[in-house]
Design a protein around this motif. Structure first.
Motif, PDB file in Angstrom:
ATOM      1  N   GLY A   7      34.255  41.347  43.327  1.00  0.00           N
ATOM      2  CA  GLY A   7      34.669  40.134  42.607  1.00  0.00           C
ATOM      3  C   GLY A   7      36.082  40.295  42.077  1.00  0.00           C
ATOM      4  O   GLY A   7      36.470  39.678  41.080  1.00  0.00           O
ATOM      5  N   THR A   9      38.890  39.290  43.105  1.00  0.00           N
ATOM      6  CA  THR A   9      39.792  38.132  43.176  1.00  0.00           C
ATOM      7  C   THR A   9      39.394  37.027  42.195  1.00  0.00           C
ATOM      8  O   THR A   9      40.046  35.993  42.137  1.00  0.00           O
ATOM      9  N   GLY A  10      38.317  37.234  41.434  1.00  0.00           N
ATOM     10  CA  GLY A  10      37.852  36.210  40.497  1.00  0.00           C
ATOM     11  C   GLY A  10      38.673  36.201  39.214  1.00  0.00           C
ATOM     12  O   GLY A  10      39.593  37.016  39.034  1.00  0.00           O
ATOM     13  N   LEU A  11      38.337  35.290  38.320  1.00  0.00           N
ATOM     14  CA  LEU A  11      39.086  35.192  37.061  1.00  0.00           C
ATOM     15  C   LEU A  11      38.950  36.475  36.251  1.00  0.00           C
ATOM     16  O   LEU A  11      39.937  37.009  35.741  1.00  0.00           O
ATOM     17  N   ILE A  12      37.735  36.959  36.123  1.00  0.00           N
ATOM     18  CA  ILE A  12      37.535  38.198  35.353  1.00  0.00           C
ATOM     19  C   ILE A  12      38.082  39.381  36.135  1.00  0.00           C
ATOM     20  O   ILE A  12      38.776  40.238  35.584  1.00  0.00           O
ATOM     21  N   ARG A  32      36.248  39.748  50.080  1.00  0.00           N
ATOM     22  CA  ARG A  32      35.707  39.281  51.374  1.00  0.00           C
ATOM     23  C   ARG A  32      36.802  38.653  52.214  1.00  0.00           C
ATOM     24  O   ARG A  32      36.606  38.403  53.387  1.00  0.00           O
ATOM     25  N   LYS A  36      43.754  37.667  50.513  1.00  0.00           N
ATOM     26  CA  LYS A  36      43.984  37.402  49.081  1.00  0.00           C
ATOM     27  C   LYS A  36      44.602  38.632  48.424  1.00  0.00           C
ATOM     28  O   LYS A  36      44.065  39.742  48.538  1.00  0.00           O
ATOM     29  N   ASP A  47      31.555  41.047  52.766  1.00  0.00           N
ATOM     30  CA  ASP A  47      30.815  39.958  52.124  1.00  0.00           C
ATOM     31  C   ASP A  47      29.658  40.621  51.383  1.00  0.00           C
ATOM     32  O   ASP A  47      28.901  41.399  51.977  1.00  0.00           O
ATOM     33  N   ALA A  48      29.523  40.315  50.098  1.00  0.00           N
ATOM     34  CA  ALA A  48      28.509  40.983  49.277  1.00  0.00           C
ATOM     35  C   ALA A  48      27.094  40.695  49.759  1.00  0.00           C
ATOM     36  O   ALA A  48      26.155  41.421  49.421  1.00  0.00           O
ATOM     37  N   LEU A  70      30.564  39.401  40.633  1.00  0.00           N
ATOM     38  CA  LEU A  70      30.418  38.395  41.699  1.00  0.00           C
ATOM     39  C   LEU A  70      29.703  37.147  41.200  1.00  0.00           C
ATOM     40  O   LEU A  70      28.604  37.239  40.640  1.00  0.00           O
ATOM     41  N   THR A  71      30.327  35.994  41.355  1.00  0.00           N
ATOM     42  CA  THR A  71      29.634  34.711  41.189  1.00  0.00           C
ATOM     43  C   THR A  71      30.259  33.728  42.184  1.00  0.00           C
ATOM     44  O   THR A  71      31.293  34.018  42.781  1.00  0.00           O
ATOM     45  N   LEU A  73      30.738  30.547  40.916  1.00  0.00           N
ATOM     46  CA  LEU A  73      30.707  29.459  39.931  1.00  0.00           C
ATOM     47  C   LEU A  73      32.041  28.768  39.681  1.00  0.00           C
ATOM     48  O   LEU A  73      32.181  28.042  38.702  1.00  0.00           O
ATOM     49  N   ARG A  74      33.011  28.978  40.570  1.00  0.00           N
ATOM     50  CA  ARG A  74      34.245  28.198  40.409  1.00  0.00           C
ATOM     51  C   ARG A  74      33.952  26.718  40.655  1.00  0.00           C
ATOM     52  O   ARG A  74      34.558  25.843  40.078  1.00  0.00           O
ATOM     53  N   GLN A 110      28.038  42.013  35.556  1.00  0.00           N
ATOM     54  CA  GLN A 110      28.159  40.765  34.796  1.00  0.00           C
ATOM     55  C   GLN A 110      26.841  39.996  34.767  1.00  0.00           C
ATOM     56  O   GLN A 110      26.273  39.700  35.818  1.00  0.00           O
ATOM     57  N   ILE A 112      24.673  36.904  31.910  1.00  0.00           N
ATOM     58  CA  ILE A 112      25.002  35.820  30.962  1.00  0.00           C
ATOM     59  C   ILE A 112      24.164  35.953  29.695  1.00  0.00           C
ATOM     60  O   ILE A 112      23.003  36.346  29.743  1.00  0.00           O
ATOM     61  N   GLN A 175      36.148  26.448  33.476  1.00  0.00           N
ATOM     62  CA  GLN A 175      35.685  25.059  33.324  1.00  0.00           C
ATOM     63  C   GLN A 175      36.226  24.449  32.025  1.00  0.00           C
ATOM     64  O   GLN A 175      36.352  23.237  31.918  1.00  0.00           O
TER      65      GLN A 175
HETATM   66  N1  LIG Z   1      30.190  33.852  34.960  1.00  0.00           N
HETATM   67  C1  LIG Z   1      29.354  32.891  34.652  1.00  0.00           C
HETATM   68  O1  LIG Z   1      28.205  33.060  34.363  1.00  0.00           O
HETATM   69  C2  LIG Z   1      29.835  31.480  34.666  1.00  0.00           C
HETATM   70  C3  LIG Z   1      29.008  30.431  34.258  1.00  0.00           C
HETATM   71  C4  LIG Z   1      29.492  29.127  34.324  1.00  0.00           C
HETATM   72  C5  LIG Z   1      30.768  28.925  34.802  1.00  0.00           C
HETATM   73  N2  LIG Z   1      31.532  29.958  35.189  1.00  0.00           N
HETATM   74  C6  LIG Z   1      32.849  29.711  35.710  1.00  0.00           C
HETATM   75  O2  LIG Z   1      33.216  30.688  36.693  1.00  0.00           O
HETATM   76  C7  LIG Z   1      34.606  30.957  36.634  1.00  0.00           C
HETATM   77  C8  LIG Z   1      35.016  32.390  36.261  1.00  0.00           C
HETATM   78  O3  LIG Z   1      34.083  33.317  36.390  1.00  0.00           O
HETATM   79  P1  LIG Z   1      34.118  34.597  37.303  1.00  0.00           P
HETATM   80  O4  LIG Z   1      35.334  35.445  37.204  1.00  0.00           O
HETATM   81  O5  LIG Z   1      32.783  35.181  36.977  1.00  0.00           O
HETATM   82  O6  LIG Z   1      34.031  33.954  38.764  1.00  0.00           O
HETATM   83  P2  LIG Z   1      35.098  33.641  39.875  1.00  0.00           P
HETATM   84  O7  LIG Z   1      36.437  33.497  39.333  1.00  0.00           O
HETATM   85  O8  LIG Z   1      34.513  32.531  40.684  1.00  0.00           O
HETATM   86  O9  LIG Z   1      35.035  35.001  40.739  1.00  0.00           O
HETATM   87  C9  LIG Z   1      33.926  35.337  41.521  1.00  0.00           C
HETATM   88  C10 LIG Z   1      34.296  36.481  42.429  1.00  0.00           C
HETATM   89  O10 LIG Z   1      33.188  36.731  43.284  1.00  0.00           O
HETATM   90  C11 LIG Z   1      33.691  36.807  44.628  1.00  0.00           C
HETATM   91  N3  LIG Z   1      32.654  36.435  45.587  1.00  0.00           N
HETATM   92  C12 LIG Z   1      31.913  35.309  45.599  1.00  0.00           C
HETATM   93  N4  LIG Z   1      31.064  35.353  46.644  1.00  0.00           N
HETATM   94  C13 LIG Z   1      31.291  36.513  47.302  1.00  0.00           C
HETATM   95  C14 LIG Z   1      30.714  37.142  48.433  1.00  0.00           C
HETATM   96  N5  LIG Z   1      29.714  36.563  49.141  1.00  0.00           N
HETATM   97  N6  LIG Z   1      31.174  38.350  48.811  1.00  0.00           N
HETATM   98  C15 LIG Z   1      32.180  38.955  48.133  1.00  0.00           C
HETATM   99  N7  LIG Z   1      32.774  38.411  47.047  1.00  0.00           N
HETATM  100  C16 LIG Z   1      32.313  37.207  46.635  1.00  0.00           C
HETATM  101  C17 LIG Z   1      34.844  35.841  44.651  1.00  0.00           C
HETATM  102  O11 LIG Z   1      35.641  36.097  45.796  1.00  0.00           O
HETATM  103  P3  LIG Z   1      36.526  34.946  46.501  1.00  0.00           P
HETATM  104  O12 LIG Z   1      37.849  34.939  45.758  1.00  0.00           O
HETATM  105  O13 LIG Z   1      36.647  35.408  47.906  1.00  0.00           O
HETATM  106  O14 LIG Z   1      35.779  33.660  46.348  1.00  0.00           O
HETATM  107  C18 LIG Z   1      35.504  36.203  43.337  1.00  0.00           C
HETATM  108  O15 LIG Z   1      36.246  37.382  43.462  1.00  0.00           O
HETATM  109  C19 LIG Z   1      35.109  30.039  35.555  1.00  0.00           C
HETATM  110  O16 LIG Z   1      35.541  28.830  36.110  1.00  0.00           O
HETATM  111  C20 LIG Z   1      33.909  29.864  34.668  1.00  0.00           C
HETATM  112  O17 LIG Z   1      34.032  28.761  33.803  1.00  0.00           O
HETATM  113  C21 LIG Z   1      31.101  31.235  35.137  1.00  0.00           C
END
Ligand SMILES: NC(=O)c1ccc[n+]([C@@H]2O[C@H](COP(=O)([O-])OP(=O)(O)OC[C@H]3O[C@@H](n4cnc5c(N)ncnc54)[C@H](OP(=O)(O)O)[C@@H]3O)[C@@H](O)[C@H]2O)c1
Length: 301
Positions: A7, A9-12, A32, A36, A47-48, A70-71, A73-74, A110, A112, A175
């Protein structure tokens, strides 16, 4: 230590990589999409949800610690929640199997903090039961996947597991970014408020989420930790204040009996019944504490 971040490349993940490297760790990003850009020492591609690819990636990286951020949830669609449930169950199982084979000693994962059942005190500890029987099938599926993920991580022999139960994320590109979907709707007065908005939200800035992951990587302590800011807030407090900070009109009050129809199940639940998260354990055992409260950070993006 050698740390793999899934994960990355995600925000966290993006916030986490430089923090880990600044602590002297050798950081490998599991991505994946190779195109990036990530600020890591190394990159492995998988791919996870593909166990063979994850195995190959972790055998190549030889981590001491695997961090799972990994989520999907973007996007906040039903499909994204289903994929996230799969990442929490199948993705976690794939990482655990590969991590064991690669000789890793620790998993930091990670989760919740707001999966607890809405019972008892307004602000709950990690020991509170999860809302496995939530009346909304989508939320029940999310909570069941969270429970399965935590069970897998804490039940893995030979690998220490740390679960970080993050609060509701805010900060740039979340969000709740003023330009994000919730921020824009609230700022334009499009989110009404149920007349009894006593549900509690514990917010968490993305940077504090990343700092908690660093504390977990560096600590010998394991277990389940709520990670959230210092000011759990009722819907009747944070929603009008957030609207005010955004320069929008006060949210329009609506009767409770029409609120679920107007807001959708989850937003109504969040505003009327959800519980906040106590963070004493993270403070005393992990040595982590939040640096930003929603009151200061929610409207600044
Ligand atoms: N964490 C929560 O519980 C939660 C709940 C509600 C809303 N949100 C929202 O989620 C966003 C930020 O949270 P975050 O950093 O947890 O998520 P994120 O920015 O979406 O990052 C998720 C990471 O998981 C990776 N990923 C997803 N599917 C994958 C797969 N099959 N194989 C390998 N990698 C994979 C993504 O890679 P790619 O870059 O390739 O996609 C990315 O690096 C915000 O917008 C937040 O408001 C989060």
């Amino acid at each position: 230590m050698r740390v793999v971040v899934a994960g990355a490349t995600g925000l966290i993940g993006t916030a986490l990589l430089p923090l880990l490297r600044a602590r002297g760790h050798h950081v490998t990003a599991l991505v994946r999409d190779e195109s990036k850009a990530v600020a890591a020492d190394d990159t492995v591609v998988a791919d996870a949800l593909d166990p063979t690819a994850v195995r190959g990636a972790l055998l190549a990286a030889r981590p001491d610690v695997v961090v799972h951020q990994l989520t999907a949830l973007r996007q906040m669609s039903a499909e994204a929640f289903e994929t996230t449930a799969r990442l929490r169950t199948e993705g976690t199982a794939n990482l655990i199997m590969a991590a064991r084979e690669a000789g890793a000693a620790k998993l930091v994962v990670q989760s919740i903090s707001f999966a607890t059942a809405p019972l008892g005190d307004p602000v709950l500890s990690e020991d509170a039961p999860l809302y496995l029987d939530a009346p909304d099938p989508g939320w029940a599926r999310t909570v069941q996947a969270v429970a399965e993920m935590e069970r897998l991580v804490l039940g893995t022999p030979d690998i220490a597991g740390t679960i970080l139960r993050y609060g509701t994320l805010f900060g740039p590109q979340t969000q709740y970014d003023p330009a994000g979907p919730f921020g824009a709707a609230i700022g334009h007065g499009k989110v009404p408020i149920p007349e009894t908005a006593t549900g509690v939200t514990s917010f968490l800035h993305v940077q504090d989420a990343a700092l908690a992951a660093v504390s977990a990587v560096d600590s010998d302590v394991t277990g389940v930790f709520n990670i959230a800011d210092d000011e759990p807030a009722e819907g009747g407090t944070w929603l009008p204040e957030y609207a005010r900070l955004l320069g929008g009109p006060p949210p329009r009050p609506i009767p409770s009996d029409v609120a679920e129809k107007a807001l959708g199940w989850f937003a109504n639940y969040q505003l009327t019944a959800m519980r906040g998260a106590r963070t004493d354990r993270a403070r005393t055992e992990l040595g982590w504490k939040p640096t930003v409260s929603w009151r200061r950070g929610l409207a600044s993006g």
